[in-house]
Design a protein around this motif. Structure first.
Motif, PDB file in Angstrom:
ATOM      1  N   THR A 235      -4.655   3.949   4.404  1.00 40.35           N
ATOM      2  CA  THR A 235      -3.813   4.376   5.534  1.00 40.35           C
ATOM      3  C   THR A 235      -3.191   5.739   5.292  1.00 40.35           C
ATOM      4  O   THR A 235      -3.216   6.612   6.169  1.00 40.35           O
ATOM      5  CB  THR A 235      -2.697   3.334   5.792  1.00 40.35           C
ATOM      6  N   GLU A 236      -2.650   5.950   4.098  1.00 41.22           N
ATOM      7  CA  GLU A 236      -2.016   7.229   3.773  1.00 41.22           C
ATOM      8  C   GLU A 236      -3.044   8.363   3.767  1.00 41.22           C
ATOM      9  O   GLU A 236      -2.787   9.456   4.281  1.00 41.22           O
ATOM     10  CB  GLU A 236      -1.331   7.134   2.409  1.00 41.22           C
ATOM     11  N   GLY A 237      -4.218   8.092   3.209  1.00 38.53           N
ATOM     12  CA  GLY A 237      -5.275   9.093   3.162  1.00 38.53           C
ATOM     13  C   GLY A 237      -5.772   9.481   4.547  1.00 38.53           C
ATOM     14  O   GLY A 237      -5.984  10.653   4.846  1.00 38.53           O
ATOM     15  N   LYS A 238      -5.946   8.480   5.388  1.00 40.68           N
ATOM     16  CA  LYS A 238      -6.395   8.752   6.761  1.00 40.68           C
ATOM     17  C   LYS A 238      -5.371   9.591   7.516  1.00 40.68           C
ATOM     18  O   LYS A 238      -5.730  10.504   8.258  1.00 40.68           O
ATOM     19  CB  LYS A 238      -6.672   7.449   7.499  1.00 40.68           C
ATOM     20  N   ALA A 239      -4.095   9.288   7.313  1.00 49.77           N
ATOM     21  CA  ALA A 239      -3.030  10.058   7.982  1.00 49.77           C
ATOM     22  C   ALA A 239      -3.025  11.501   7.481  1.00 49.77           C
ATOM     23  O   ALA A 239      -2.841  12.443   8.265  1.00 49.77           O
ATOM     24  CB  ALA A 239      -1.672   9.394   7.743  1.00 49.77           C
ATOM     25  N   LEU A 240      -3.234  11.675   6.176  1.00 45.95           N
ATOM     26  CA  LEU A 240      -3.264  13.021   5.607  1.00 45.95           C
ATOM     27  C   LEU A 240      -4.449  13.818   6.151  1.00 45.95           C
ATOM     28  O   LEU A 240      -4.305  14.995   6.504  1.00 45.95           O
ATOM     29  CB  LEU A 240      -3.320  12.947   4.076  1.00 45.95           C
TER      30      LEU A 240
ATOM     31  N   ASP B 254      -3.830  22.099  -1.840  1.00 48.36           N
ATOM     32  CA  ASP B 254      -3.013  21.562  -2.928  1.00 48.36           C
ATOM     33  C   ASP B 254      -2.369  20.234  -2.530  1.00 48.36           C
ATOM     34  O   ASP B 254      -2.174  19.357  -3.377  1.00 48.36           O
ATOM     35  CB  ASP B 254      -1.964  22.577  -3.372  1.00 48.36           C
ATOM     36  N   GLN B 255      -2.066  20.075  -1.254  1.00 55.02           N
ATOM     37  CA  GLN B 255      -1.550  18.785  -0.791  1.00 55.02           C
ATOM     38  C   GLN B 255      -2.613  17.700  -0.946  1.00 55.02           C
ATOM     39  O   GLN B 255      -2.304  16.563  -1.317  1.00 55.02           O
ATOM     40  CB  GLN B 255      -1.109  18.871   0.670  1.00 55.02           C
ATOM     41  N   LEU B 256      -3.880  18.062  -0.677  1.00 57.32           N
ATOM     42  CA  LEU B 256      -4.975  17.098  -0.854  1.00 57.32           C
ATOM     43  C   LEU B 256      -5.140  16.724  -2.317  1.00 57.32           C
ATOM     44  O   LEU B 256      -5.311  15.546  -2.654  1.00 57.32           O
ATOM     45  CB  LEU B 256      -6.289  17.676  -0.305  1.00 57.32           C
TER      46      LEU B 256
END
Length: 163
Positions: free
Chosen positions: A85-90, A143-145
């Protein structure tokens, strides 16, 4: 930008070969950018005549930029962000912003890797400076990724050791 790169290398370097190679490609890109900016900036005579840096220097920079962009899109991004879920949102948040920086870089590449008109020559310094700002934004997004990947890995390790 080089200071931020060093911080990224210090923080995330040495843990994944793909990330190390990608950060090295970023460093190569930044060095070529600085060389190109140094050649095109500050020389009043060049500014007055709207002279461009050597075509081979522009081509070398553009090639390094395209290699870097391609590696991100085709090798690195999917590895960095999981499909939780967090990855998809990012992905939903950052990928459109990264796409904008890609479009700007492609525009610069298309404008300056072929024959350059006098109008383009007079615009080169401005376009290069704008591209530098765009690349800085892109590196921050990337860098956020990378940070997400390391945060996810640390959470997984913590869960495994707690369980």
């Amino acid at each position: 930008m080089l200071n931020k790169l060093e911080q990224a290398k210090d923080k995330w370097g040495g843990k994944h070969t793909i990330i190390d190679n990608w950060l090295h490609a970023r460093q190569t890109l930044l060095i070529k950018y600085c060389e190109l900016a140094g050649l095109s900036g500050g020389d009043d005579q060049a500014q007055q005549s709207h002279a461009l840096p050597d075509a081979s220097a522009i081509d070398s920079f553009c090639e390094a930029m395209m290699d870097y962009l391609s590696a991100g899109h085709f090798e690195v991004y999917d590895m960095l962000v999981s499909d939780d879920t967090e990855g998809k949102a990012l992905k939903k948040k950052l990928y459109p912003e990264i796409a904008i920086t890609t479009d700007s870089a492609l525009t610069f590449n298309d404008a300056y890797t072929d024959a350059v008109s006098a109008d383009q020559a007079s615009q080169f310094d401005t376009d290069l400076a704008s591209l530098g700002e765009t690349l800085e934004v892109r590196f921050e997004l990337e860098d956020q990724l990378i940070g997400h990947m390391y945060h996810s890995e640390q959470a997984l390790v913590s869960a495994e050791t707690a369980g």
